[in-house]
Enzyme design. Structure first.
Site, PDB file in Angstrom:
ATOM      1  N   HIS B 402      36.235  32.283  39.320  1.00  0.00           N
ATOM      2  CA  HIS B 402      37.560  33.453  40.020  1.00  0.00           C
ATOM      3  C   HIS B 402      37.892  33.335  41.139  1.00  0.00           C
ATOM      4  O   HIS B 402      38.599  34.029  41.774  1.00  0.00           O
ATOM      5  CB  HIS B 402      36.520  35.016  39.596  1.00  0.00           C
ATOM      6  CG  HIS B 402      35.700  35.255  40.781  1.00  0.00           C
ATOM      7  ND1 HIS B 402      34.855  34.492  41.441  1.00  0.00           N
ATOM      8  CD2 HIS B 402      35.787  36.264  41.737  1.00  0.00           C
ATOM      9  CE1 HIS B 402      34.176  35.163  42.386  1.00  0.00           C
ATOM     10  NE2 HIS B 402      34.923  36.309  42.726  1.00  0.00           N
ATOM     11  N   ALA B 404      37.143  30.913  45.215  1.00  0.00           N
ATOM     12  CA  ALA B 404      36.388  29.723  45.978  1.00  0.00           C
ATOM     13  C   ALA B 404      35.111  29.548  46.110  1.00  0.00           C
ATOM     14  O   ALA B 404      34.308  28.789  45.868  1.00  0.00           O
ATOM     15  CB  ALA B 404      37.092  29.244  47.253  1.00  0.00           C
TER      16      ALA B 404
END
Lengths: 137, 479
Positions: B402, B404
């Protein structure tokens, strides 16, 4: 200072101390508020009665701090003092003083979503009570 | 956590084999890379994925996505499916920000069109889209409206003038999840959330004006009607105080009732109840209501964004929703596990649903390419558009990463930083940033995050999702 801010990879926590459990719970509430906004210059012009209960000490602490968060986040109140009294082992009441906050006087530094059980610590070391609490921001 | 033994299965998969002495009911499967896994080992996220493997009724492995980092109870980037009849639902497996998610909006502008007017544009958007930390939102609800928002989500917003008909066609679940029970949402949660409808919020929430930097999959990009140098807008927000309070209320309730159901867990933040129990059903109804509030919230933000673009560029400029995905949710879905079709509740905590092409829940325009997935990076780097692939269906209950994933704590990244200098560095890189708070920028600086490109390589090469396009920011609004 009766608390310090702790680091967490994604969020924020604090460690607080107190001479008694009541004192500790009040200091934890002060620490929580200091994460959300700058708590200096709070005028003591009103009083609120807060309550919380839990099924043990830890859940009472989490529920208490979530109660304080509700007042700060939803009712837009900023406190400067907490007189916590335990009614039963896991139920407390508190007379808190402070004022309604405005964005101009007390801008929100970061919104706290909730107080969590993550790495929650509540213990007595010698005469002193200590707690570590992490909040989701 | 010395008992945790991590085995590399191949370049992108790592396994922690089931260890009954830790109470594990299943393995942990981690999608990562040799570089990323070293970051993962530094925090408690693997231990948290192990704790998730102890949940009653868990089906398949406890999964960790390549952006995994330490959360509360569940790791962020964690996925767990539980059997709908014998399993549990854990509010912590959804998180405090129920249906936190992203929506991507395409514009009819190119990078060249906005280049000389970015300052004017970002200032206008900052004025029109409330962050909501200091002031209330601009969607005014009448008495009783809040329950209708909780039932009908983005649809309510469109019906009341905050959007266009097409907006709800291209959102996960049509922008309104079934099964919402507004009566199971506390008055306090409604009181906390209602004034915030149509606001971004603080923390890692943002609105970014971006351009398409690279196109990797021309046919999928064509289906999404995006091309190189086109201006797009990525909106990241959730259910605001309403969702936070729903989670708080139900974690407290489930902590109370766990002994009744004989459930013991290694971390109280995982508090859960059987899906079939009254508490489990109440939570799922309240969660769906909060999810709908989040879709309504992102819809409100899109509406105000359209106003801002219209003020700067005139009404000929169109902003159209590409898709809207959530990454904090529990959803009942059918998956094949061990050769058998199972109805499971998929908890996605910081993970995005990624259905492959031809899945019946996809809107017709994306049936041939797979579900669009949007993965925001940090404000100085890049974000990605992907599509769900069959590998995700086979291995991860149709889930991918979803974001980094954070690398540094908020205090660590802030240390020694000067806001003027950091703002200038970003401006030199062509990125204008606006925020209600100084800390909002400093705590979200690019170095606080892992390399999003590395995260994307993992899900792409592991066959969970396919790269479609890379997006670069030009203007960022932080809460």
């Amino acid at each position: 200072m009766n608390f310090e801010i702790l680091e967490h990879p994604a969020d924020v926590g604090f460690r607080a101390w107190g001479d008694s459990l009541e004192d500790l719970f009040g200091n934890c509430a002060g620490a929580l508020i200091s994460i959300i906004l700058d708590p200096s210059n709070v005028e003591r012009n009103q009083r609120w009665d807060l309550e919380a209960e839990g099924s043990d000490r830890e859940s009472l602490l989490v529920n208490w701090l979530n109660e304080v968060l509700y007042y700060v986040d939803t009712r837009r109140i900023v406190f400067d003092s907490f007189a916590v009294r335990f009614q039963e082992p896991f139920r407390l009441s508190c007379e808190a003083t402070g004022e309604h906050r405005t964005p101009e006087k007390h801008p929100v530094r970061v919104s706290v979503k909730a107080v969590t059980y993550h790495q929650l610590l509540l213990s007595k070391t010698g005469p002193e009570w200590i707690a570590e609490v992490f909040v989701d921001v | 956590m010395s008992e945790i033994k991590l085995d590399a299965l191949d370049d992108y998969r790592y396994r922690i084999a089931r260890n009954e002495t830790l109470g594990m009911r299943t393995d942990v499967l981690v999608f990562s890379s040799p570089v990323l896994i070293e970051h993962v080992k530094k925090d408690q996220s693997l231990g948290q994925a192990v704790n998730v493997a102890t949940l009653p009724g868990i089906v398949g492995p406890s999964l960790a996505m390549p952006d995994i980092h330490q959360g509360y109870g569940f790791p962020i980037g964690g996925v767990a499916a539980t059997d709908v009849e014998e399993g549990v639902v854990s509010p912590g497996g959804v998180g405090f920000d129920i249906n936190c998610g992203v929506r991507l909006v395409r514009s009819t502008l190119t990078r060249a069109d906005v280049k000389g007017r970015m300052k004017q544009l970002i200032d206008q958007v900052f004025r029109d889209v409330p962050c909501g930390t200091g002031t209330e939102g601009r969607v005014k609800l009448k008495h009783g409206d809040i329950d209708k928002v909780l039932e009908n989500g983005a649809r309510w917003m469109v019906e009341h003038g905050y959007g266009e008909a097409g907006d709800t066609e291209r959102a996960e679940a049509g922008g309104a999840m079934k099964g919402a029970l507004p009566g199971k949402v506390s008055d306090r949660a409604k009181e906390r959330g209602a004034p915030q409808l149509g606001t971004l919020g603080s923390g890692n929430h943002f609105l970014e004006i971006q351009y398409v930097d690279r196109v990797h999959d021309a046919s999928a990009a064509a289906a999404m009607k995006i091309e190189k140098d086109q201006v797009v807008i990525l909106i990241h927000s959730g259910s605001r105080g309403l969702g936070h309070q729903v989670c708080t209320d139900y974690v407290a309730l489930m902590n109370q009732v766990m002994p009744k159901y004989g459930i013991q867990l290694p971390d109280r933040q995982l508090a859960c109840a059987p899906i079939s129990s009254s508490e489990g059903q109440s939570y799922l109804g309240a969660m769906a209501a909060a999810a709908n509030f989040a879709w309504a919230n992102r819809q409100g933000i899109l509406h105000f964004l359209r106003d801002a673009f219209g003020r700067v560029f005139g009404t000929d400029v169109r902003l159209e929703l590409i898709y809207d995905v959530c990454h904090n949710i529990a959803k009942e879905e059918t998956h094949v596990v061990g050769g058998r079709r199972r109805n499971v509740l998929v908890h996605r905590k910081g993970a995005t649903r990624a259905f492959p092409a031809q899945h019946p829940e996809l809107p017709p325009s994306y049936a041939d390419i797979g579900q669009p997935v949007f993965v925001p990076g940090s404000m100085g780097t890049a974000s990605w558009v992907l599509t769900g692939q069959p590998g995700a269906m086979a291995e991860t209950f149709a889930s991918v990463c979803h974001g980094a994933g954070r690398l540094m704590s908020r205090t660590a990244v802030r240390k020694g930083k000067n806001i003027t200098e950091e703002r200038r560095k970003l401006e030199d890189a062509g990125i204008l940033v606006r925020s209600e708070s100084r800390d909002g920028i400093l705590e979200e600086l690019p170095e606080a995050y892992k390399d999003v490109d590395e995260v994307i390589e993992v899900v792409h090469n592991a066959g969970l999702a396919k790269k479609v396009a890379r997006l670069r920011p030009m203007g960022v609004i932080k809460g």
